[in-house]
Write a protein that holds these residues in place. Structure first.
Motif, PDB file in Angstrom:
ATOM      1  N   SER A 277       0.774  -1.392  -0.259  1.00  0.00           N
ATOM      2  CA  SER A 277       0.278   0.092   0.040  1.00  0.00           C
ATOM      3  C   SER A 277       0.677   1.466  -0.035  1.00  0.00           C
ATOM      4  CB  SER A 277      -1.038   0.232   1.082  1.00  0.00           C
ATOM      5  OG  SER A 277       0.144   0.173   2.554  1.00  0.00           O
ATOM      6  N   LEU A 278       0.584   2.292  -0.613  1.00  0.00           N
ATOM      7  CA  LEU A 278       1.052   3.738  -1.114  1.00  0.00           C
ATOM      8  C   LEU A 278       0.690   4.536  -0.436  1.00  0.00           C
ATOM      9  CD1 LEU A 278       3.232   4.243  -2.942  1.00  0.00           C
ATOM     10  CD2 LEU A 278       0.821   5.326  -4.171  1.00  0.00           C
ATOM     11  N   THR A 279       1.885   5.193   0.380  1.00  0.00           N
ATOM     12  CA  THR A 279       2.002   6.713   0.944  1.00  0.00           C
ATOM     13  C   THR A 279       2.336   7.613  -0.844  1.00  0.00           C
ATOM     14  OG1 THR A 279       3.596   5.498   2.510  1.00  0.00           O
ATOM     15  CG2 THR A 279       2.135   7.634   2.605  1.00  0.00           C
ATOM     16  N   LEU A 280       1.793   8.035  -0.997  1.00  0.00           N
ATOM     17  CA  LEU A 280       1.865   9.338  -1.761  1.00  0.00           C
ATOM     18  C   LEU A 280       2.174  10.018  -1.813  1.00  0.00           C
ATOM     19  CD1 LEU A 280      -1.045   8.881  -4.496  1.00  0.00           C
ATOM     20  CD2 LEU A 280       1.027   8.941  -4.901  1.00  0.00           C
ATOM     21  N   THR A 281       3.649  10.672  -2.546  1.00  0.00           N
ATOM     22  CA  THR A 281       4.275  11.612  -2.455  1.00  0.00           C
ATOM     23  C   THR A 281       4.958  12.150  -3.370  1.00  0.00           C
ATOM     24  OG1 THR A 281       6.818  10.917  -2.614  1.00  0.00           O
ATOM     25  CG2 THR A 281       5.556  10.331  -0.211  1.00  0.00           C
ATOM     26  N   GLU A 282       5.242  13.585  -3.852  1.00  0.00           N
ATOM     27  CA  GLU A 282       5.200  13.061  -4.884  1.00  0.00           C
ATOM     28  C   GLU A 282       6.838  13.495  -5.671  1.00  0.00           C
ATOM     29  OE1 GLU A 282       4.634  18.120  -4.547  1.00  0.00           O
ATOM     30  OE2 GLU A 282       2.915  17.278  -5.240  1.00  0.00           O
ATOM     31  N   ASP A 283       7.398  12.769  -4.714  1.00  0.00           N
ATOM     32  CA  ASP A 283       9.193  12.643  -5.121  1.00  0.00           C
ATOM     33  C   ASP A 283       9.498  11.553  -5.782  1.00  0.00           C
ATOM     34  OD1 ASP A 283       9.541  14.943  -3.484  1.00  0.00           O
ATOM     35  OD2 ASP A 283       9.614  13.634  -1.835  1.00  0.00           O
ATOM     36  N   ILE A 284       8.613  10.816  -6.054  1.00  0.00           N
ATOM     37  CA  ILE A 284       7.898   8.958  -6.255  1.00  0.00           C
ATOM     38  C   ILE A 284       7.555   9.408  -7.627  1.00  0.00           C
ATOM     39  CG2 ILE A 284       8.986   8.276  -4.442  1.00  0.00           C
ATOM     40  CD1 ILE A 284       6.237   6.951  -4.334  1.00  0.00           C
ATOM     41  N   PHE A 285       8.020   8.299  -8.753  1.00  0.00           N
ATOM     42  CA  PHE A 285       7.184   7.383  -9.818  1.00  0.00           C
ATOM     43  C   PHE A 285       6.289   5.560  -9.075  1.00  0.00           C
ATOM     44  CE2 PHE A 285      10.850   9.654 -11.616  1.00  0.00           C
ATOM     45  CZ  PHE A 285      10.578  10.415 -12.637  1.00  0.00           C
ATOM     46  N   VAL A 286       5.646   6.028  -9.517  1.00  0.00           N
ATOM     47  CA  VAL A 286       4.351   5.267  -9.120  1.00  0.00           C
ATOM     48  C   VAL A 286       3.878   4.424 -10.250  1.00  0.00           C
ATOM     49  CG1 VAL A 286       2.527   3.717  -7.291  1.00  0.00           C
ATOM     50  CG2 VAL A 286       3.921   5.842  -7.077  1.00  0.00           C
ATOM     51  N   GLU A 287       4.254   2.500 -10.125  1.00  0.00           N
ATOM     52  CA  GLU A 287       3.587   2.100 -11.370  1.00  0.00           C
ATOM     53  C   GLU A 287       2.140   0.901 -10.724  1.00  0.00           C
ATOM     54  OE1 GLU A 287       2.294   2.699 -13.958  1.00  0.00           O
ATOM     55  OE2 GLU A 287       3.993   4.293 -14.559  1.00  0.00           O
ATOM     56  N   LYS A 288       1.443   0.634 -10.910  1.00  0.00           N
ATOM     57  CA  LYS A 288       0.643  -0.509 -10.422  1.00  0.00           C
ATOM     58  C   LYS A 288       1.121  -1.931 -11.402  1.00  0.00           C
ATOM     59  CE  LYS A 288      -3.193   0.272  -8.470  1.00  0.00           C
ATOM     60  NZ  LYS A 288      -2.985   1.001  -7.926  1.00  0.00           N
ATOM     61  N   VAL A 289       1.654  -2.657 -10.745  1.00  0.00           N
ATOM     62  CA  VAL A 289       2.079  -4.566 -11.225  1.00  0.00           C
ATOM     63  C   VAL A 289       1.288  -5.668 -11.370  1.00  0.00           C
ATOM     64  CG1 VAL A 289       4.018  -6.073 -11.274  1.00  0.00           C
ATOM     65  CG2 VAL A 289       4.330  -3.810 -11.743  1.00  0.00           C
ATOM     66  N   TYR A 290       0.765  -6.440 -11.582  1.00  0.00           N
ATOM     67  CA  TYR A 290       0.320  -7.642 -10.964  1.00  0.00           C
ATOM     68  C   TYR A 290       0.719  -8.536 -11.692  1.00  0.00           C
ATOM     69  CZ  TYR A 290      -3.353 -10.805 -10.556  1.00  0.00           C
ATOM     70  OH  TYR A 290      -3.871 -11.870 -10.328  1.00  0.00           O
ATOM     71  N   SER A 291       0.742  -9.828 -10.204  1.00  0.00           N
ATOM     72  CA  SER A 291       1.546 -10.625 -10.670  1.00  0.00           C
ATOM     73  C   SER A 291       0.530 -12.090 -10.432  1.00  0.00           C
ATOM     74  CB  SER A 291       2.538 -10.766  -9.093  1.00  0.00           C
ATOM     75  OG  SER A 291       2.584 -13.009  -9.821  1.00  0.00           O
ATOM     76  N   PHE A 292       0.417 -11.909 -11.667  1.00  0.00           N
ATOM     77  CA  PHE A 292      -0.468 -13.747 -11.965  1.00  0.00           C
ATOM     78  C   PHE A 292      -0.025 -15.156 -11.219  1.00  0.00           C
ATOM     79  CE2 PHE A 292      -0.948 -11.275 -16.407  1.00  0.00           C
ATOM     80  CZ  PHE A 292      -1.966 -11.458 -16.398  1.00  0.00           C
TER      81      PHE A 292
END
Ligand code: G4P
Ligand code: NA
Ligand code: NA
Length: 192
Positions: A84-99
């Motif tokens: 789970s994510l603490t959104l900050t402005e200093d990071i790039f974020v992407e969701k990755v689903y693992s099958f």
């Protein structure tokens, strides 16, 4: 890569559901000599791509990633996984689903470490559906950098990752390509 192929043949264990266990040299115990050779091989294959950074994802990508970065003389970045994510402005974020694991992780990279115009080589231990590689590529592109290529240690060619990445325009180089894990046997894609 013949050395790696021999390791897979002698030490790989085929688990049910198309999973190859390589705990003795890649995913738990790691073979530093083999990792060095992997770094050299990626350097050779991507030598003309102007690589300025190597990017992988924790944890099993770090060993091949660092040896590759060493050969290029550039830094390695590993994306972090978090549930789970603490959104900050200093990071790039992407969701990755693992099958394989049936879970979604958010992967993050600090904006400090990827600058516009960089040529980023993505390295990972396995390629299955390509979700991890696509997530890393999206981070590179969010940064205004470009993907210099995708280097994979073990590709499971019976899953669609390679095809999807190539269709998206990425150059994929896999050091071994596993054609099948049927009947508890590893067979390889025949290379020219
Ligand atoms: P994808 O990124 O290509 O879509 O693959 P997938 O979601 O199926 O992979 C999820 C995790 O399982 C990844 O590790 C990947 O490296 C690993 N994996 C996939 N297929 C195999 C396999 O046949 N054998 C082994 N040993 N691993 C496989 P991860 O969750 O990122 O974990 P980590 O080990 O890097 O910490
Ligand atoms: Na991985
Ligand atoms: Na893994």
């Amino acid at each position: 890569m013949e050395l790696l192929k021999q390791k897979v043949i002698s030490e790989g264990i085929v688990l049910a559901k198309g999973v190859l266990k390589v705990d003795s040299f890649l995913n738990h115990q790691m073979d530093p000599f083999l990792m060095r050779e992997i770094g050299r091989e990626f350097k050779e294959r991507f030598a003309e791509e102007g690589v300025t950074k190597v990017l992988t994802i924790e944890s099993s990508g770090i060993a091949p990633g660092i040896m590759t970065a060493l050969e290029f003389g550039v830094p390695l970045i590993f994306a972090r996984k978090q549930k789970s994510l603490t959104l900050t402005e200093d990071i790039f974020v992407e969701k990755v689903y693992s099958f394989t694991k049936r879970e979604t992780n958010e992967i993050t990279v600090s904006k400090k470490f990827v600058a516009p115009g960089e040529r980023v080589l993505i390295v990972d231990d396995f390629l299955a559906n390509g979700e991890a590689a696509f997530g890393l590529a999206r981070i590179v592109e969010q940064a205004g950098a470009s993907v210099a290529g995708i280097g994979i240690v073990i590709e499971k060619s019976f899953q669609p990752g390679r095809k999807l990445l190539q269709e998206a325009g990425y150059r994929v180089e896999s050091l071994v390509r596993v054609a099948s894990l049927e009947d508890e046997r590893v067979t390889f894609v025949e290379e020219e």
